[in-house]
Design a protein around this motif. Structure first.
Motif, mmCIF file in Angstrom:
data_model
loop_
_atom_site.group_PDB
_atom_site.id
_atom_site.type_symbol
_atom_site.label_atom_id
_atom_site.label_comp_id
_atom_site.label_asym_id
_atom_site.label_seq_id
_atom_site.Cartn_x
_atom_site.Cartn_y
_atom_site.Cartn_z
ATOM 1 N N TYR A 284 69.296 147.050 16.637
ATOM 2 C CA TYR A 284 69.973 146.618 15.413
ATOM 3 C C TYR A 284 70.438 147.817 14.578
ATOM 4 N N ARG A 285 69.565 148.804 14.453
ATOM 5 C CA ARG A 285 69.918 149.961 13.621
ATOM 6 C C ARG A 285 71.077 150.748 14.225
ATOM 7 N N ARG A 286 71.043 150.935 15.564
ATOM 8 C CA ARG A 286 72.148 151.639 16.221
ATOM 9 C C ARG A 286 73.454 150.880 16.057
ATOM 10 N N MET A 287 73.380 149.570 16.249
ATOM 11 C CA MET A 287 74.577 148.742 16.100
ATOM 12 C C MET A 287 75.129 148.825 14.676
ATOM 13 N N SER A 288 74.237 148.722 13.680
ATOM 14 C CA SER A 288 74.667 148.774 12.282
ATOM 15 C C SER A 288 75.318 150.104 11.955
ATOM 16 N N PHE A 289 74.718 151.196 12.425
ATOM 17 C CA PHE A 289 75.263 152.518 12.118
ATOM 18 C C PHE A 289 76.586 152.741 12.829
ATOM 19 N N ALA A 290 76.697 152.261 14.068
ATOM 20 C CA ALA A 290 77.951 152.403 14.811
ATOM 21 C C ALA A 290 79.093 151.695 14.098
ATOM 22 N N LEU A 291 78.864 150.447 13.667
ATOM 23 C CA LEU A 291 79.921 149.706 12.977
ATOM 24 C C LEU A 291 80.152 150.244 11.567
ATOM 25 N N PHE A 292 79.123 150.812 10.966
ATOM 26 C CA PHE A 292 79.295 151.498 9.683
ATOM 27 C C PHE A 292 80.286 152.649 9.854
ATOM 28 N N LEU A 293 80.114 153.447 10.917
ATOM 29 C CA LEU A 293 81.024 154.565 11.175
ATOM 30 C C LEU A 293 82.431 154.075 11.496
ATOM 31 N N ALA A 294 82.520 152.954 12.207
ATOM 32 C CA ALA A 294 83.837 152.371 12.485
ATOM 33 C C ALA A 294 84.522 151.966 11.184
ATOM 34 N N GLY A 295 83.745 151.392 10.273
ATOM 35 C CA GLY A 295 84.295 151.028 8.977
ATOM 36 C C GLY A 295 84.737 152.244 8.186
ATOM 37 N N VAL A 296 83.962 153.321 8.261
ATOM 38 C CA VAL A 296 84.334 154.569 7.586
ATOM 39 C C VAL A 296 85.679 155.069 8.109
ATOM 40 N N ALA A 297 85.805 155.142 9.436
ATOM 41 C CA ALA A 297 87.045 155.649 10.026
ATOM 42 C C ALA A 297 88.231 154.751 9.692
ATOM 43 N N THR A 298 88.029 153.432 9.736
ATOM 44 C CA THR A 298 89.120 152.496 9.487
ATOM 45 C C THR A 298 89.708 152.664 8.097
ATOM 46 N N PHE A 299 88.858 152.642 7.081
ATOM 47 C CA PHE A 299 89.372 152.727 5.714
ATOM 48 C C PHE A 299 89.842 154.129 5.363
ATOM 49 N N ALA A 300 89.199 155.162 5.922
ATOM 50 C CA ALA A 300 89.648 156.532 5.655
ATOM 51 C C ALA A 300 91.069 156.734 6.177
ATOM 52 N N LEU A 301 91.333 156.237 7.394
ATOM 53 C CA LEU A 301 92.667 156.359 7.972
ATOM 54 C C LEU A 301 93.673 155.443 7.281
ATOM 55 N N LEU A 302 93.271 154.196 7.074
ATOM 56 C CA LEU A 302 94.202 153.204 6.553
ATOM 57 C C LEU A 302 94.738 153.585 5.180
ATOM 58 N N TYR A 303 93.900 154.160 4.342
ATOM 59 C CA TYR A 303 94.307 154.488 2.969
ATOM 60 C C TYR A 303 94.370 155.994 2.730
ATOM 61 N N SER A 304 94.614 156.763 3.791
ATOM 62 C CA SER A 304 94.579 158.218 3.669
ATOM 63 C C SER A 304 95.633 158.777 2.724
ATOM 64 N N THR A 305 96.748 158.079 2.529
ATOM 65 C CA THR A 305 97.796 158.598 1.631
ATOM 66 C C THR A 305 97.715 158.025 0.223
ATOM 67 N N GLN A 306 96.813 157.074 -0.006
ATOM 68 C CA GLN A 306 96.855 156.348 -1.292
ATOM 69 C C GLN A 306 96.595 157.258 -2.492
ATOM 70 N N ALA A 307 95.597 158.132 -2.408
ATOM 71 C CA ALA A 307 95.306 159.023 -3.529
ATOM 72 C C ALA A 307 96.328 160.143 -3.652
ATOM 73 N N LEU A 308 97.178 160.296 -2.639
ATOM 74 C CA LEU A 308 98.131 161.405 -2.590
ATOM 75 C C LEU A 308 99.547 160.977 -2.937
ATOM 76 N N LEU A 309 99.733 159.736 -3.364
ATOM 77 C CA LEU A 309 101.086 159.226 -3.581
ATOM 78 C C LEU A 309 101.906 160.054 -4.567
#
Length: 430
Positions: free
Chosen positions: A36-61
């Motif tokens: 469970y812990r490995r699964m949670s951390f893996a998907l946590f990292l996936a969530g980190v990468a997804t939002f970091a990439l998806l909104y990477s230009t937002q603060a730089l507009l």
């Protein structure tokens, strides 16, 4: 999802809730159990990468606007193109996950997205930048719905809200870290170096995700038949409860997309006139979203799902009104409340979709994600237009309308449930 908390009738809720297997024979993951812990951390990292990439230009507009000599509404398309493409592609990619597996589709999505992320810093024009961002958003479409379907299949029902809350928490960390890092890097080396750093960070997250995520044990391959997919989609869209949840996700994200697309422009202007590094640091308030999304399960246990949604709405509305102040402290407090309310509401609504759909879970989650990111795209574009027309007050007005929409949908669902219950009692009496 309990009838009292969503507006679904008692009969409807029972019909949609799968029977609970005996605890001793249930091999799905549970907190404290192996994997469970490995699964949670893996998907946590996936969530980190997804939002970091998806909104990477937002603060730089503001920097993108200055570099290419374009308006705020044009620059906002570097965000809206990504979220809009994700919204359009999430359903077909979720169908692929039904056939080829959640883990395979999530891995492929992250791989393509990080490769494009390494190309984004070299965009020669705003048109090319927008096109690359659209491709990146389309690639990321395979992740959110597949992740939620993976959790619904591999995690015991009682732990599902908490597990999805952790994935959403990863989203908030990704959104926060991406914006904070890009703010400070851009202040010294420019926006291109900033998005390059995000791309490299996402590569590391993707590698760790693939190494940590356990193999699925409860996945059953489905069909890629377009007719079967259309039938599943029609079934979900004919479910009033699911449609309400989709609307709630879209409206919450309209608020969030509008606020965080425009806030950088507001803070660069008087009376704040903040440098880019400090504007990026404003996104540290995402930590509040990490806490509120992870705590969604406890909120639902105490207040019920409808009560948790009303609390999220009230918190978001209060934050919008506070952000109208010319005091930086009050604006920051407003952003804290908006962020806390949004992430709590999103965690409750998205987990409710996974719990409600007993078949075609990936498609059910995909429809939610499609509505959610269409809300983000609409919020970013309309928020920029409202800001151009009426300043920050125009953006807040748009947010308030969306919040009132969430309240209306929830109240309407509750009323419809009471009507169905009365009819059921009358039918039983006769």
């Amino acid at each position: 999802m309990p009838a009292a908390s969503t507006g679904a009738s008692a009969t409807h809720a029972v019909a949609l809730t799968p029977p609970s297997p005996d605890t001793e024979t249930d091999t799905r993951l549970t907190p404290g159990g192996p994997g469970y812990r490995r699964m949670s951390f893996a998907l946590f990292l996936a969530g980190v990468a997804t939002f970091a990439l998806l909104y990477s230009t937002q603060a730089l507009l503001p920097l993108v606007s200055a570099d290419f000599g374009v308006s705020a509404s044009t620059a906002s398309w570097t965000v809206s193109a990504a979220t809009g493409a994700l919204a359009l592609c999430v359903l077909p990619l979720s169908a692929l996950s039904e056939r080829f597996g959640r883990r395979a589709v999530m891995t492929a999505s992250l791989t393509v997205a990080v490769v494009v992320g390494l190309l984004v810093p070299f965009a020669p024009s705003v048109e090319v930048l927008i096109a690359l961002r659209a491709v990146q958003g389309a690639a990321l479409a395979g992740l959110p719905a597949s992740a939620m379907a993976f959790l619904a299949e591999e995690v015991r029902p009682k732990a599902l809200v908490a597990a999805i809350g952790m994935f959403v928490a990863g989203n908030s960390i990704g959104g926060m870290s991406g914006r904070v890092i890009t703010g400070w890097v851009a202040q010294v080396w420019g926006w291109r170096a900033a998005v390059g750093v995000v791309g490299v960070t996402a590569v590391l997250c993707a590698l760790a995700f693939r190494a940590l995520l356990p193999a699925p044990r409860h996945f059953t391959p489905g069909s890629l038949s377009p007719r079967s997919l259309a039938r599943t989609v029609r079934t979900h869209l004919s479910d009033p409860l699911l449609c309400r949840l989709y609307a709630i996700g879209a409206l919450f994200m309209t608020v969030f997309g509008a606020v965080y697309t425009v806030i950088g422009y507001r803070l660069t202007e008087a009376p704040f006139s903040l440098p880019q590094g400090l504007i990026g640091s404003i996104f540290l308030v995402y930590l509040v979203g990490t806490v509120s999304s992870a705590a969604a399960g406890k909120l639902v246990a105490r207040l019920g799902r409808r009560g948790a949604l009303y609390l999220a709405v009230s918190t978001t509305a209060g934050g919008l009104l506070l952000s109208l102040s010319t005091s930086l402290v009050m604006v920051l407090l407003g952003l804290v409340l908006i962020t806390a309310g949004f992430f709590a509401g999103h965690a409750v609504a998205s987990s409710s979709v996974s719990r409600t759909a007993t078949t075609g879970r990936a498609q059910a989650s995909a429809l939610y994600q499609s509505a959610y990111y269409l809300g983000s795209s609409a919020g970013g574009t309309l928020g920029a237009v409202a800001f151009h027309a009426g300043g920050w007050g125009g953006t807040v007005g748009l947010g308030i309308l969306a919040v009132l929409g969430v309240v209306s949908v929830t109240v309407w669902g509750s009323h419809a449930a009471r009507v169905r219950e009365r009819r059921g009692l009358m039918a039983a009496a006769h």
